[in-house]
Design a protein around this motif. Structure first.
Motif, short mmCIF file in Angstrom:
data_model
loop_
_atom_site.label_atom_id
_atom_site.label_comp_id
_atom_site.label_asym_id
_atom_site.label_seq_id
_atom_site.Cartn_x
_atom_site.Cartn_y
_atom_site.Cartn_z
N CYS A 103 -103.67 -20.54 43.88
CA CYS A 103 -103.68 -19.10 43.62
C CYS A 103 -102.51 -18.77 42.69
O CYS A 103 -101.37 -19.18 42.94
N LYS A 118 -113.83 -20.43 47.28
CA LYS A 118 -112.87 -19.96 48.27
C LYS A 118 -111.71 -19.20 47.61
O LYS A 118 -111.22 -18.19 48.14
N ARG A 120 -111.92 -17.49 44.87
CA ARG A 120 -112.42 -16.20 44.42
C ARG A 120 -112.41 -15.18 45.57
O ARG A 120 -112.05 -14.01 45.38
N ARG A 121 -112.82 -15.60 46.75
CA ARG A 121 -112.76 -14.71 47.92
C ARG A 121 -111.32 -14.35 48.26
O ARG A 121 -111.02 -13.22 48.66
N HIS A 122 -110.43 -15.31 48.12
CA HIS A 122 -109.01 -15.05 48.40
C HIS A 122 -108.45 -13.99 47.44
O HIS A 122 -107.75 -13.06 47.87
N GLN A 124 -110.09 -11.72 45.81
CA GLN A 124 -110.73 -10.43 45.99
C GLN A 124 -110.28 -9.73 47.27
O GLN A 124 -110.02 -8.53 47.28
N ASN A 125 -110.16 -10.45 48.36
CA ASN A 125 -109.85 -9.83 49.65
C ASN A 125 -108.35 -9.62 49.87
O ASN A 125 -107.95 -8.59 50.42
N LEU A 126 -107.54 -10.57 49.47
CA LEU A 126 -106.11 -10.48 49.76
C LEU A 126 -105.34 -9.75 48.67
O LEU A 126 -104.41 -8.99 48.96
N HIS A 127 -105.70 -9.91 47.42
CA HIS A 127 -104.92 -9.34 46.32
C HIS A 127 -105.56 -8.08 45.74
O HIS A 127 -104.86 -7.09 45.51
N TRP A 128 -106.85 -8.12 45.45
CA TRP A 128 -107.46 -7.01 44.71
C TRP A 128 -107.73 -5.80 45.58
O TRP A 128 -107.55 -4.65 45.16
N LYS A 129 -108.16 -5.98 46.81
CA LYS A 129 -108.53 -4.85 47.67
C LYS A 129 -107.33 -4.02 48.11
O LYS A 129 -107.48 -2.84 48.42
N CYS A 140 -101.62 -5.60 41.82
CA CYS A 140 -102.03 -6.41 42.96
C CYS A 140 -100.80 -6.88 43.74
O CYS A 140 -99.69 -6.95 43.21
#
Length: 722
Positions: A103, A118, A120-122, A124-129, A140
């Protein structure tokens, strides 16, 4: 080895001196790698992503500079490009998606390298949201070791928790919590700091604002004085028109006059002077900011005015255009204190951001005799007793919040002006004092001589204010200690109430706040130049200066008078024509005689301070309409008028006890369910007869107080309520 992203040429030295050359064109990947470097890259596949994540990785978008932090992105796709998450091209013979990738915003101990789905999900969920959005950009959350960690917390777990932070897009600060980051950005916006130093933004487009037939260019953030070079406040239009009328009256007394706008900003005030008064004035616009000087120069050309530049102290070389032209404005770049020390002026206007006490000594040092100094103070928080310690620091004055706090603010500024003039052996004559919601304007005439300075200094006195009934009176002159300091107060609150009931406020200006003759001529100039916004206020000021109602506005049976907008204005030959001087100005004796004639124009001084009818109204009683109440006080033998300081204020020489007596006499009880509330009427008075008489002649009373009179025009909200 996996190829690097984007169509760029990258060359780096190898371990054995070889060079790697890599090119990407139209999805055709050409790779040239030395064997020695291939072995070294196979060994360092796990170390290179970590080093690359900690370095300043750039965004793929072309509008980013190279010093922006990697956690600030515009789209999620840009964040994925940092981790090299892109699909495999059909023309490539190397696979780039079957490798584990770290990352870019997390250290290796926080998040280990994983496959693309995995990762990409990290992202999106941990940084972008949990990012913070500002003008289309996302800040972010970042876990890299760039945020300072408290030394008392050790260990990887504590480091990872405290290492989470956001990077501010405006000031590059690191903020730990998301709510704190939102508040941090909000504070930037409130201060006008909306442009990021890390984002390449186009030059702000200026807009043209027109006021009183004068065009000026302003920047989009022109309403924030802390962060703009072209501060322009549309709410100060009334202030600019008052100053223009005062300058127009002075221009009728002697021609030509040299006037200075010490804080030009956009230069709109000086442009209005030169555009309307033409050859009567020689305008100098000054500002210490280089960008403001450039904007003033552009605005002069926009209004077809020639510019004479004077950018250095004592130097007047850089001249653009003809110096003798009447449409020439001199623009200087100096400190306001410096230019007022170096040169003499007939008219000086000070309008700094906040208090103007730092420039008073320089203003009175070289101002010419019978010249005018006007100053606008916008530090209303201290003048209106919201920050009393600041008023003590700037003005050396002790104040409290009272019902007449606006007039108190005007007298505080006048006291500071008087002391500054007296230090230069000059006295003052107050021509105008206006205090409204967001500024305090004071216009004074300068009188040279130690005797004038002594006479003005004697009018600085302390005020005794009762905190129970808000009765007030100026302390008597003298330095002897009184046995009973409460004795000057007309009220008896000290005898009936426990403890100390009064406070000592000041020092304050105790003289008059207005010059009636000067105000009448200002109103005449406002009518002549079509300044409709300032005319209602000037009519109220004339009524207030004479302490008369609109019914008795013109008490002089003079033939040399004219009616403008329902107000009689004296136009005697001695009041205006005697001040017009063809060519150079007259001698000191003629000017001194003109000043004496002008001071003789106004009548007796108006009463100090005013009373608010709502503050002293009687509970359970309906008080009469304000215009009728003014008539009742006038019939009782007192001088009375409305005031511009307070829409519901009454300026009168009646004591507070008599004021309440008249108010109670003509108030009617409020009935609720057939029962009357409120105090009992005064004994020995036939209130029934008074009510019957008032009910029998409603038309006559309404005829005596028309709604569209001069004073009522300045208070439309009050007239609607009546």
């Amino acid at each position: 080895m996996h190829p690097r992203r984007n169509s760029r040429n990258l060359s780096s030295p190898g371990l054995d001196g070889g060079v790697v050359s890599e090119k990407v064109k139209n999805n055709n990947l050409d790779v040239k790698i030395f064997k020695s470097e291939l072995k070294s890259e196979e060994k360092g596949t796990e170390e290179e992503p970590t080093r690359e994540s900690e370095s300043s990785i750039l965004d793929a978008s072309a509008d980013y500079p190279r010093d922006k932090h990697i956690s600030i992105q515009r789209h999620l796709a840009d964040l994925e490009k940092l981790a090299d998450l892109r699909e495999v091209s059909h023309n490539t013979h190397l696979s780039v998606t079957d490798k584990k990738k770290p990352c870019p915003l997390c250290p290796e101990e926080k998040f280990k390298a994983c496959y693309s789905h995995k990762l990409r999900r990290h992202l999106q969920n941990l940084h972008w949201k949990v990012s913070v959005e500002f003008k289309g950009y996302r800040m972010c959350i970042c876990h890299l070791p760039c945020h300072p960690v408290k030394p008392n917390l050790v260990g990887d777990q504590g480091l990872s928790k405290l290492g989470a932070h956001y990077h501010c897009i405006i000031c590059a600060a690191t903020i730990a919590r998301r709510t704190d980051m939102v508040g941090h950005i909000t504070r930037h916006v409130n201060k006008g700091e909306t442009e990021s130093r890390f984002i390449t933004v186009r030059a702000p487009t200026s807009e043209v604002v027109k006021e009183s037939a004068t065009d000026v260019q302003v920047l989009p953030n022109h309403s924030t004085p802390q962060k703009t070079d072209s501060y322009f406040n549309p709410k100060m239009k009334l202030n600019r028109q008052l100053i223009f009328c005062a300058l127009a009256v002075l221009a009728e007394e002697r021609k030509p006059i040299e006037c200075l706008d010490a804080f030009g900003a956009t230069g709109i005030m000086g442009l209005q002077w030169a555009k309307h008064l033409r050859s009567s004035v020689k305008v100098t616009i000054n500002d210490c900011n280089e960008k403001s000087v450039a904007i003033i120069k552009e605005n002069c050309h926009l209004n077809k005015m020639k510019v004479k530049l004077n950018l250095k102290e004592g130097d007047s070389d850089g001249t653009v255009g003809d110096e003798e032209n009447t449409d020439t404005i001199e623009v200087t770049k100096m400190d306001a204190n410096v230019i007022m020390h170096l040169r003499s002026f007939d008219f000086i206007h000070l309008d700094p951001f906040g208090t103007s006490v730092n420039y008073l000594d320089s203003a009175f040092r070289n101002v010419r005799n019978l010249g005018i100094v006007s100053l606008t103070s916008t530090d209303v928080s201290s003048l209106y007793a919201k920050a009393q310690h600041v008023a003590l620091r700037h003005y050396g004055c002790t104040i409290v919040r009272t019902e007449y706090y606006r007039e108190l603010a005007a007298r505080i500024v006048l006291a500071a002006v008087t002391r500054a003039a007296a230090r230069c052996n000059k006295g003052i004559e107050v021509l105008l004092a206006v205090a409204v919601e967001h500024f305090v304007l004071v216009v004074v005439r300068v009188l040279r001589g130690p005797s004038n300075a002594d006479n003005s200094a004697k009018k600085i006195q302390y005020l005794i204010h009762c905190q129970w009934c808000e009765e007030r009176i100026f302390q008597k002159e003298g330095n002897m200690v009184e046995e009973n300091p409460y004795q000057p107060l007309p009220c008896d609150c000290h005898g009936s109430m426990p403890g100390r009931t009064a406070v000592l406020l000041g020092p304050l200006w105790s003289g008059s706040l207005f010059n009636t003759g000067f105000l009448r001529r200002m109103l005449l100039e406002a009518v002549q130049y079509g300044l409709d916004e300032v005319q209602p206020l000037l009519k109220t000021l004339v009524c207030e200066a004479e302490c008369t109602t609109s019914k008795h506005f013109s008490t002089h049976g003079d033939e040399n008078k004219r009616e403008e907008c329902g107000v009689y204005i004296k136009t005697s030959k001695t009041s205006a024509e005697s001040y017009v001087v063809p060519g150079k100005r007259k001698g000191e004796e003629v000017l001194r005689g003109a000043a004496k004639r002008q001071r003789a124009e106004h009548s007796a001084e108006h009463p100090a301070f005013y009373y608010n009818v709502h503050r002293h109204s009687i509970r359970g009683m309906n008080m009469p309409k304000l215009n009728k109440f003014l008539n009742y006080l006038s019939e009782a033998g007192y001088r009375v008028s409305r005031t511009h300081f307070d829409p519901m204020g009454v300026r009168t020489n009646a004591p507070l006890a008599q004021f309440k007596t008249v108010l109670m006499k003509y108030s009617r009880p409020t009935y609720t369910g057939g029962q009357a509330e409120g105090p009992v009427h005064l004994p020995g008075e036939d209130h029934g007869g008074g009510e019957a008489q008032a009910a029998a002649d409603p038309k006559e009373e309404d005829a005596e107080f028309p709604v569209d009179d001069a004073c009522a025009e300045s208070h439309p909200a009050h007239c609607a309520a009546d």
